[in-house]
Scaffold this motif. Structure first.
Motif, PDB file in Angstrom:
ATOM      1  N   ASP A  41      26.763   8.322  -6.282  1.00  0.00           N
ATOM      2  CA  ASP A  41      27.352   7.039  -6.668  1.00  0.00           C
ATOM      3  C   ASP A  41      27.071   5.976  -5.617  1.00  0.00           C
ATOM      4  OD1 ASP A  41      28.416   7.973  -9.029  1.00  0.00           O
ATOM      5  OD2 ASP A  41      30.370   8.432  -8.159  1.00  0.00           O
ATOM      6  N   CYS A  42      27.268   6.336  -4.370  1.00  0.00           N
ATOM      7  CA  CYS A  42      27.044   5.382  -3.285  1.00  0.00           C
ATOM      8  C   CYS A  42      25.587   4.961  -3.242  1.00  0.00           C
ATOM      9  CB  CYS A  42      27.456   6.011  -1.967  1.00  0.00           C
ATOM     10  SG  CYS A  42      27.195   4.908  -0.583  1.00  0.00           S
ATOM     11  N   GLN A  43      24.698   5.919  -3.344  1.00  0.00           N
ATOM     12  CA  GLN A  43      23.270   5.611  -3.319  1.00  0.00           C
ATOM     13  C   GLN A  43      22.898   4.711  -4.505  1.00  0.00           C
ATOM     14  OE1 GLN A  43      20.745   9.041  -3.670  1.00  0.00           O
ATOM     15  NE2 GLN A  43      18.972   7.964  -2.873  1.00  0.00           N
ATOM     16  N   ALA A  44      23.453   5.001  -5.675  1.00  0.00           N
ATOM     17  CA  ALA A  44      23.149   4.203  -6.865  1.00  0.00           C
ATOM     18  C   ALA A  44      23.646   2.767  -6.704  1.00  0.00           C
ATOM     19  CB  ALA A  44      23.773   4.850  -8.098  1.00  0.00           C
ATOM     20  N   VAL A  45      24.832   2.597  -6.143  1.00  0.00           N
ATOM     21  CA  VAL A  45      25.371   1.248  -5.947  1.00  0.00           C
ATOM     22  C   VAL A  45      24.519   0.478  -4.947  1.00  0.00           C
ATOM     23  CG1 VAL A  45      27.321  -0.063  -5.006  1.00  0.00           C
ATOM     24  CG2 VAL A  45      27.732   1.807  -6.614  1.00  0.00           C
ATOM     25  N   ARG A  46      24.148   1.122  -3.836  1.00  0.00           N
ATOM     26  CA  ARG A  46      23.324   0.435  -2.845  1.00  0.00           C
ATOM     27  C   ARG A  46      21.963   0.053  -3.421  1.00  0.00           C
ATOM     28  NH1 ARG A  46      23.494   3.968   2.408  1.00  0.00           N
ATOM     29  NH2 ARG A  46      23.051   5.429   0.780  1.00  0.00           N
ATOM     30  N   LYS A  47      21.347   0.948  -4.190  1.00  0.00           N
ATOM     31  CA  LYS A  47      20.055   0.631  -4.803  1.00  0.00           C
ATOM     32  C   LYS A  47      20.196  -0.520  -5.788  1.00  0.00           C
ATOM     33  CE  LYS A  47      17.437   4.926  -4.562  1.00  0.00           C
ATOM     34  NZ  LYS A  47      16.854   6.015  -5.343  1.00  0.00           N
ATOM     35  N   MET A  77      22.535  -2.872  -5.880  1.00  0.00           N
ATOM     36  CA  MET A  77      22.830  -4.116  -5.166  1.00  0.00           C
ATOM     37  C   MET A  77      21.584  -4.663  -4.479  1.00  0.00           C
ATOM     38  SD  MET A  77      25.985  -5.068  -5.658  1.00  0.00           S
ATOM     39  CE  MET A  77      26.527  -6.093  -4.305  1.00  0.00           C
ATOM     40  N   SER A  78      20.691  -3.781  -4.053  1.00  0.00           N
ATOM     41  CA  SER A  78      19.469  -4.247  -3.394  1.00  0.00           C
ATOM     42  C   SER A  78      18.531  -4.944  -4.376  1.00  0.00           C
ATOM     43  CB  SER A  78      18.742  -3.086  -2.714  1.00  0.00           C
ATOM     44  OG  SER A  78      18.135  -2.237  -3.677  1.00  0.00           O
ATOM     45  N   LYS A  79      18.723  -4.745  -5.672  1.00  0.00           N
ATOM     46  CA  LYS A  79      17.905  -5.400  -6.698  1.00  0.00           C
ATOM     47  C   LYS A  79      18.326  -6.849  -6.923  1.00  0.00           C
ATOM     48  CE  LYS A  79      15.760  -1.559  -7.728  1.00  0.00           C
ATOM     49  NZ  LYS A  79      14.418  -1.331  -7.275  1.00  0.00           N
ATOM     50  N   LEU A  80      19.508  -7.223  -6.426  1.00  0.00           N
ATOM     51  CA  LEU A  80      20.017  -8.575  -6.617  1.00  0.00           C
ATOM     52  C   LEU A  80      19.419  -9.521  -5.588  1.00  0.00           C
ATOM     53  CD1 LEU A  80      23.825  -7.860  -7.122  1.00  0.00           C
ATOM     54  CD2 LEU A  80      22.075  -8.150  -8.885  1.00  0.00           C
ATOM     55  N   ARG A  99      24.002 -11.414  -4.900  1.00  0.00           N
ATOM     56  CA  ARG A  99      24.779 -10.419  -4.166  1.00  0.00           C
ATOM     57  C   ARG A  99      26.014 -11.059  -3.529  1.00  0.00           C
ATOM     58  NH1 ARG A  99      22.819  -5.947   0.275  1.00  0.00           N
ATOM     59  NH2 ARG A  99      24.915  -5.352   0.864  1.00  0.00           N
ATOM     60  N   THR A 100      25.854 -12.214  -2.923  1.00  0.00           N
ATOM     61  CA  THR A 100      26.985 -12.899  -2.300  1.00  0.00           C
ATOM     62  C   THR A 100      28.056 -13.206  -3.339  1.00  0.00           C
ATOM     63  OG1 THR A 100      25.600 -13.855  -0.568  1.00  0.00           O
ATOM     64  CG2 THR A 100      27.696 -14.965  -1.027  1.00  0.00           C
ATOM     65  N   ILE A 101      27.637 -13.704  -4.490  1.00  0.00           N
ATOM     66  CA  ILE A 101      28.597 -14.038  -5.545  1.00  0.00           C
ATOM     67  C   ILE A 101      29.328 -12.787  -6.037  1.00  0.00           C
ATOM     68  CG2 ILE A 101      28.758 -14.827  -7.956  1.00  0.00           C
ATOM     69  CD1 ILE A 101      26.566 -16.919  -7.161  1.00  0.00           C
ATOM     70  N   MET A 102      28.606 -11.693  -6.234  1.00  0.00           N
ATOM     71  CA  MET A 102      29.236 -10.460  -6.713  1.00  0.00           C
ATOM     72  C   MET A 102      30.193  -9.895  -5.661  1.00  0.00           C
ATOM     73  SD  MET A 102      28.266 -10.304  -9.758  1.00  0.00           S
ATOM     74  CE  MET A 102      28.920  -8.709 -10.222  1.00  0.00           C
ATOM     75  N   GLU A 103      29.822  -9.981  -4.391  1.00  0.00           N
ATOM     76  CA  GLU A 103      30.709  -9.503  -3.334  1.00  0.00           C
ATOM     77  C   GLU A 103      31.978 -10.351  -3.250  1.00  0.00           C
ATOM     78  OE1 GLU A 103      28.027  -9.495  -0.007  1.00  0.00           O
ATOM     79  OE2 GLU A 103      27.397  -7.428  -0.401  1.00  0.00           O
ATOM     80  N   VAL A 135      21.326  -7.265 -14.196  1.00  0.00           N
ATOM     81  CA  VAL A 135      20.473  -6.482 -13.290  1.00  0.00           C
ATOM     82  C   VAL A 135      21.153  -5.162 -12.942  1.00  0.00           C
ATOM     83  CG1 VAL A 135      19.505  -6.399 -10.946  1.00  0.00           C
ATOM     84  CG2 VAL A 135      19.256  -8.474 -12.316  1.00  0.00           C
ATOM     85  N   LEU A 136      22.436  -5.220 -12.577  1.00  0.00           N
ATOM     86  CA  LEU A 136      23.166  -4.002 -12.219  1.00  0.00           C
ATOM     87  C   LEU A 136      23.250  -3.032 -13.397  1.00  0.00           C
ATOM     88  CD1 LEU A 136      26.066  -5.573 -10.116  1.00  0.00           C
ATOM     89  CD2 LEU A 136      24.061  -4.352  -9.253  1.00  0.00           C
ATOM     90  N   ARG A 137      23.542  -3.557 -14.567  1.00  0.00           N
ATOM     91  CA  ARG A 137      23.654  -2.716 -15.761  1.00  0.00           C
ATOM     92  C   ARG A 137      22.321  -2.049 -16.075  1.00  0.00           C
ATOM     93  NH1 ARG A 137      25.284  -6.381 -18.996  1.00  0.00           N
ATOM     94  NH2 ARG A 137      27.470  -6.103 -18.511  1.00  0.00           N
ATOM     95  N   THR A 138      21.253  -2.808 -16.042  1.00  0.00           N
ATOM     96  CA  THR A 138      19.922  -2.261 -16.338  1.00  0.00           C
ATOM     97  C   THR A 138      19.554  -1.190 -15.326  1.00  0.00           C
ATOM     98  OG1 THR A 138      19.209  -4.335 -17.324  1.00  0.00           O
ATOM     99  CG2 THR A 138      17.469  -2.841 -16.578  1.00  0.00           C
ATOM    100  N   HIS A 139      19.769  -1.463 -14.057  1.00  0.00           N
ATOM    101  CA  HIS A 139      19.433  -0.490 -13.014  1.00  0.00           C
ATOM    102  C   HIS A 139      20.254   0.786 -13.175  1.00  0.00           C
ATOM    103  CE1 HIS A 139      18.054   1.100  -9.204  1.00  0.00           C
ATOM    104  NE2 HIS A 139      19.315   1.389  -8.950  1.00  0.00           N
ATOM    105  N   TYR A 140      21.550   0.623 -13.390  1.00  0.00           N
ATOM    106  CA  TYR A 140      22.431   1.783 -13.519  1.00  0.00           C
ATOM    107  C   TYR A 140      22.072   2.599 -14.762  1.00  0.00           C
ATOM    108  CZ  TYR A 140      26.623   4.621 -13.275  1.00  0.00           C
ATOM    109  OH  TYR A 140      27.489   5.679 -13.186  1.00  0.00           O
ATOM    110  N   ASP A 141      21.836   1.934 -15.881  1.00  0.00           N
ATOM    111  CA  ASP A 141      21.457   2.645 -17.107  1.00  0.00           C
ATOM    112  C   ASP A 141      20.160   3.416 -16.905  1.00  0.00           C
ATOM    113  OD1 ASP A 141      23.684   1.665 -18.382  1.00  0.00           O
ATOM    114  OD2 ASP A 141      22.613   0.146 -19.543  1.00  0.00           O
ATOM    115  N   THR A 142      19.198   2.818 -16.223  1.00  0.00           N
ATOM    116  CA  THR A 142      17.928   3.478 -15.949  1.00  0.00           C
ATOM    117  C   THR A 142      18.150   4.723 -15.095  1.00  0.00           C
ATOM    118  OG1 THR A 142      16.755   1.372 -16.060  1.00  0.00           O
ATOM    119  CG2 THR A 142      15.621   3.170 -14.930  1.00  0.00           C
TER     120      THR A 142
END
Length: 192
Positions: free
Chosen positions: A120-126, A128-131, A136-140, A173-180
């Motif tokens: 989970d942690c690795q997936a979130v970091r990956k 977030m790195s796509k943003l 990223r600032t706005i989401m944080e 972006v997050l949804r697409t990355h996570y779904d993939t």
């Protein structure tokens, strides 16, 4: 023992089960609290309160609505935001902007103690790195500081429409990355 068994035991007033949940999730929840409050003492206080709440309200957990992990994180996030917005706290501790890059790293370090959470942690970091840095600032700010789109707009000095567009783009972006990632893991699991 899995999380659902532990929360069921906590609901039956088993202090040992609460201890296991604490050992498993305290580092992660503390990282969430630190990301929001930017004050270790405050975050530890909220963490204590959250585990007291879990002790009293474990029977309210509903597995159909999400995992125990998600339930715990949501409680920590909500209580941290409540603390952040409380009058005495907001008067004494300003909201730090922008959020330090170490927030996700701290979360990662907390989760590394439980191998079951490492993916989970690795997936979130990956993800977030796509943003972009702006997204990223706005989401944080939205997630860790609990700011609304209009509050973010005033803090960063951009029009509300721009903030909403960037949030929508970031979520896509997050949804697409996570779904993939989930599809890839599913395919790997089926192939075994």
């Amino acid at each position: 023992m899995d999380d659902t068994d532990l929360i069921d035991r906590v609901a039956r007033a088993d202090p040992e089960a609460l201890g296991h949940l604490y050992d498993r999730y305290a580092p992660l929840l503390l990282a969430v609290g630190l990301g929001i409050l930017s004050n270790r003492q405050e975050a530890e206080d909220v963490l204590h309160n959250v585990f007291m709440e879990i002790w009293r309200k474990a029977s309210q957990y509903d597995g159909r609505r999400g995992s125990v992990r998600a339930w715990l994180i949501l409680r920590m996030r909500s209580r941290s935001l409540d603390r952040l917005r409380s009058a005495p706290y907001t008067q004494s501790i300003p909201i730090p902007i922008p959020i330090p890059d170490t927030v996700l790293e701290n979360t990662a370090n907390g989760m590394s103690q439980d191998p079951a959470l490492a993916w989970d942690c690795q997936a979130v970091r990956k993800a977030m790195s796509k943003l972009s840095r702006e997204q990223r600032t706005i989401m944080e700010l939205a997630y860790f500081q609990g700011l609304s789109a209009s509050e973010i707009a005033s803090h960063v000095g951009l029009p509300l429409g721009t903030i909403k567009s960037r949030m929508r783009g970031a979520l896509n972006v997050l949804r697409t990355h996570y779904d993939t990632q989930c599809q890839r893991i599913s395919n790997e699991t089926e192939g075994k």
